[in-house]
Scaffold this motif. Sequence first.
Motif, PDB file in Angstrom:
ATOM      1  N   PRO A  39       0.813  -1.226   0.000  1.00 21.73           N
ATOM      2  CA  PRO A  39       0.000   0.000   0.000  1.00 21.73           C
ATOM      3  C   PRO A  39       0.842   1.269   0.000  1.00 21.73           C
ATOM      4  N   ASP A  40       0.157   2.372  -0.136  1.00 20.58           N
ATOM      5  CA  ASP A  40       0.791   3.679  -0.027  1.00 20.58           C
ATOM      6  C   ASP A  40       1.601   3.755   1.264  1.00 20.58           C
ATOM      7  N   LEU A  41       2.835   4.268   1.164  1.00 22.50           N
ATOM      8  CA  LEU A  41       3.760   4.434   2.290  1.00 22.50           C
ATOM      9  C   LEU A  41       4.350   3.117   2.791  1.00 22.50           C
ATOM     10  N   SER A  42       4.391   2.095   1.930  1.00 24.06           N
ATOM     11  CA  SER A  42       5.146   0.884   2.253  1.00 24.06           C
ATOM     12  C   SER A  42       6.644   1.180   2.153  1.00 24.06           C
ATOM     13  N   VAL A  43       7.431   0.445   2.944  1.00 23.65           N
ATOM     14  CA  VAL A  43       8.855   0.743   3.067  1.00 23.65           C
ATOM     15  C   VAL A  43       9.692  -0.525   2.935  1.00 23.65           C
ATOM     16  N   GLY A  65      26.398  -2.121   7.419  1.00 20.97           N
ATOM     17  CA  GLY A  65      26.224  -1.613   8.771  1.00 20.97           C
ATOM     18  C   GLY A  65      26.577  -0.160   8.977  1.00 20.97           C
ATOM     19  N   ARG A  66      27.113   0.507   7.951  1.00 21.35           N
ATOM     20  CA  ARG A  66      27.524   1.902   8.111  1.00 21.35           C
ATOM     21  C   ARG A  66      26.415   2.884   7.731  1.00 21.35           C
ATOM     22  N   THR A  67      25.566   2.475   6.803  1.00 20.80           N
ATOM     23  CA  THR A  67      24.540   3.371   6.287  1.00 20.80           C
ATOM     24  C   THR A  67      23.170   2.709   6.351  1.00 20.80           C
ATOM     25  N   LEU A  68      22.164   3.508   6.102  1.00 23.83           N
ATOM     26  CA  LEU A  68      20.802   3.013   6.006  1.00 23.83           C
ATOM     27  C   LEU A  68      20.265   3.402   4.640  1.00 23.83           C
ATOM     28  N   ALA A  69      19.758   2.416   3.906  1.00 19.37           N
ATOM     29  CA  ALA A  69      19.114   2.663   2.616  1.00 19.37           C
ATOM     30  C   ALA A  69      17.618   2.451   2.801  1.00 19.37           C
ATOM     31  N   ILE A  70      16.838   3.480   2.527  1.00 21.08           N
ATOM     32  CA  ILE A  70      15.401   3.482   2.808  1.00 21.08           C
ATOM     33  C   ILE A  70      14.659   3.798   1.522  1.00 21.08           C
ATOM     34  N   SER A  71      13.703   2.973   1.147  1.00 18.15           N
ATOM     35  CA  SER A  71      12.855   3.260  -0.006  1.00 18.15           C
ATOM     36  C   SER A  71      11.402   3.232   0.428  1.00 18.15           C
ATOM     37  N   VAL A  72      10.671   4.275   0.051  1.00 16.19           N
ATOM     38  CA  VAL A  72       9.268   4.433   0.443  1.00 16.19           C
ATOM     39  C   VAL A  72       8.416   4.517  -0.814  1.00 16.19           C
ATOM     40  N   LEU A  73       7.360   3.722  -0.858  1.00 19.34           N
ATOM     41  CA  LEU A  73       6.438   3.723  -1.985  1.00 19.34           C
ATOM     42  C   LEU A  73       5.346   4.763  -1.753  1.00 19.34           C
ATOM     43  N   LEU A  74       5.214   5.686  -2.687  1.00 24.14           N
ATOM     44  CA  LEU A  74       4.144   6.675  -2.631  1.00 24.14           C
ATOM     45  C   LEU A  74       3.154   6.375  -3.752  1.00 24.14           C
ATOM     46  N   ARG A  75       1.913   6.183  -3.367  1.00 22.63           N
ATOM     47  CA  ARG A  75       0.840   5.980  -4.337  1.00 22.63           C
ATOM     48  C   ARG A  75      -0.122   7.164  -4.195  1.00 22.63           C
ATOM     49  N   PRO A  76       0.255   8.330  -4.722  1.00 30.33           N
ATOM     50  CA  PRO A  76      -0.527   9.541  -4.456  1.00 30.33           C
ATOM     51  C   PRO A  76      -1.923   9.532  -5.040  1.00 30.33           C
ATOM     52  N   ARG A 140       1.433   5.879 -11.812  1.00 38.40           N
ATOM     53  CA  ARG A 140       1.733   7.227 -11.335  1.00 38.40           C
ATOM     54  C   ARG A 140       2.378   7.168  -9.955  1.00 38.40           C
ATOM     55  N   ASP A 141       2.835   5.983  -9.556  1.00 36.02           N
ATOM     56  CA  ASP A 141       3.440   5.784  -8.243  1.00 36.02           C
ATOM     57  C   ASP A 141       4.918   6.155  -8.269  1.00 36.02           C
ATOM     58  N   VAL A 142       5.439   6.486  -7.114  1.00 36.97           N
ATOM     59  CA  VAL A 142       6.827   6.919  -6.982  1.00 36.97           C
ATOM     60  C   VAL A 142       7.496   6.150  -5.849  1.00 36.97           C
ATOM     61  N   VAL A 143       8.727   5.726  -6.077  1.00 38.20           N
ATOM     62  CA  VAL A 143       9.558   5.189  -5.003  1.00 38.20           C
ATOM     63  C   VAL A 143      10.585   6.261  -4.645  1.00 38.20           C
ATOM     64  N   VAL A 144      10.569   6.658  -3.384  1.00 38.85           N
ATOM     65  CA  VAL A 144      11.507   7.665  -2.890  1.00 38.85           C
ATOM     66  C   VAL A 144      12.596   6.953  -2.100  1.00 38.85           C
ATOM     67  N   GLY A 145      13.809   7.009  -2.601  1.00 38.55           N
ATOM     68  CA  GLY A 145      14.932   6.378  -1.927  1.00 38.55           C
ATOM     69  C   GLY A 145      15.756   7.405  -1.173  1.00 38.55           C
ATOM     70  N   ALA A 146      16.233   6.997  -0.012  1.00 35.51           N
ATOM     71  CA  ALA A 146      17.122   7.859   0.783  1.00 35.51           C
ATOM     72  C   ALA A 146      18.241   7.010   1.344  1.00 35.51           C
ATOM     73  N   LEU A 186       8.385  12.438   6.712  1.00 31.97           N
ATOM     74  CA  LEU A 186       7.990  12.250   5.317  1.00 31.97           C
ATOM     75  C   LEU A 186       6.483  12.072   5.196  1.00 31.97           C
ATOM     76  N   THR A 187       5.900  11.282   6.086  1.00 33.28           N
ATOM     77  CA  THR A 187       4.461  11.048   6.045  1.00 33.28           C
ATOM     78  C   THR A 187       3.684  12.349   6.227  1.00 33.28           C
ATOM     79  N   GLY A 188       4.128  13.194   7.144  1.00 30.65           N
ATOM     80  CA  GLY A 188       3.441  14.455   7.366  1.00 30.65           C
ATOM     81  C   GLY A 188       3.491  15.376   6.159  1.00 30.65           C
ATOM     82  N   LEU A 189       4.668  15.534   5.566  1.00 27.92           N
ATOM     83  CA  LEU A 189       4.807  16.400   4.405  1.00 27.92           C
ATOM     84  C   LEU A 189       4.052  15.843   3.202  1.00 27.92           C
ATOM     85  N   TYR A 190       4.151  14.550   3.003  1.00 26.62           N
ATOM     86  CA  TYR A 190       3.453  13.904   1.887  1.00 26.62           C
ATOM     87  C   TYR A 190       1.944  14.037   2.046  1.00 26.62           C
TER      88      TYR A 190
END
Length: 274
Positions: A39-43, A65-76, A140-146, A186-190
């Motif tokens: 669903p929207d906002l899956s990670v 172990g040095r970094t964190l890779a985070i991807s969030v699915l946005l289904r606006p 029209r979905d977006v994956v936001v990676g950080a 991210l959830t608040g701004l989105y």
Amino acid sequence: MHLSASRSAVPRLEWLAASPSTNSALVELASGAEAGSWPDLSVVVTDNQTAGRGRLGREWVAPAGRTLAISVLLRPSAGAAALPFDSYGWIPLFAGVAMAEALRPFVDAGRLTSVKWPNDVQVDGLKISGILSELVPGTRDVVVGAGVNLFFAADELPVTTATSLSLVADSEFTVDGVLSAYLRELTGLYGAFVSYGGDAVASGIAQAVTAACGTVNRSVRVELPDGSVVTGTATGLDALGRLVVAPDAHADADAASITDPLVVSAGDVTHLRH
């Protein structure tokens, strides 16, 4: 990994022991046979990304172990009218704001946390995080990676222009603490962005991005996709989130004919010190 605070912030979160790229993994999951279960906002998240990508196809790899890779699915468009595609340029920009706001409470109060247009989060001018967004094909979905540097020692940093949270924090932190803070921001701004139909001004997104952007009002050097270079002053962002630059009177020879404000949608931007 348990990640109780992070899991409570989103409808679905999957921790991967390792992944070539969390963005690629989530794009595949969100467009595959079981796409409806994401669903929207899956990670998807890992601390061991083995073949990550940055902007312009650049490689982004770090020791496990040095970094964190985070991807969030946005289904606006889920349950609402589709956002105009020309508003999508704001998505990586407010994701950068979300990361900056998430990290700020952990960073020593004497240090400056800001966003460098379009996709870097910096502490005292050193990169601590980068954002990469991409469309899910056929949707029209977006994956936001950080990617965020957490536990590098000074002698382990891949470049001299980078830093890590362990080097700039004034208190202890955990993976769950950092991740959950980012997901909440991210959830608040989105949510605000979607509720106003992608209107960056009415939603407050344009103001938030501009306020966090350390590029605005700075002298900059812009290398454009065609190889030309322009120096000038970044005066602000336009309605689509593009960087507006007033070229210097003594612009480089390749850009000598540019006198009107330059609107930058893609390019490498360097902050200049005078």
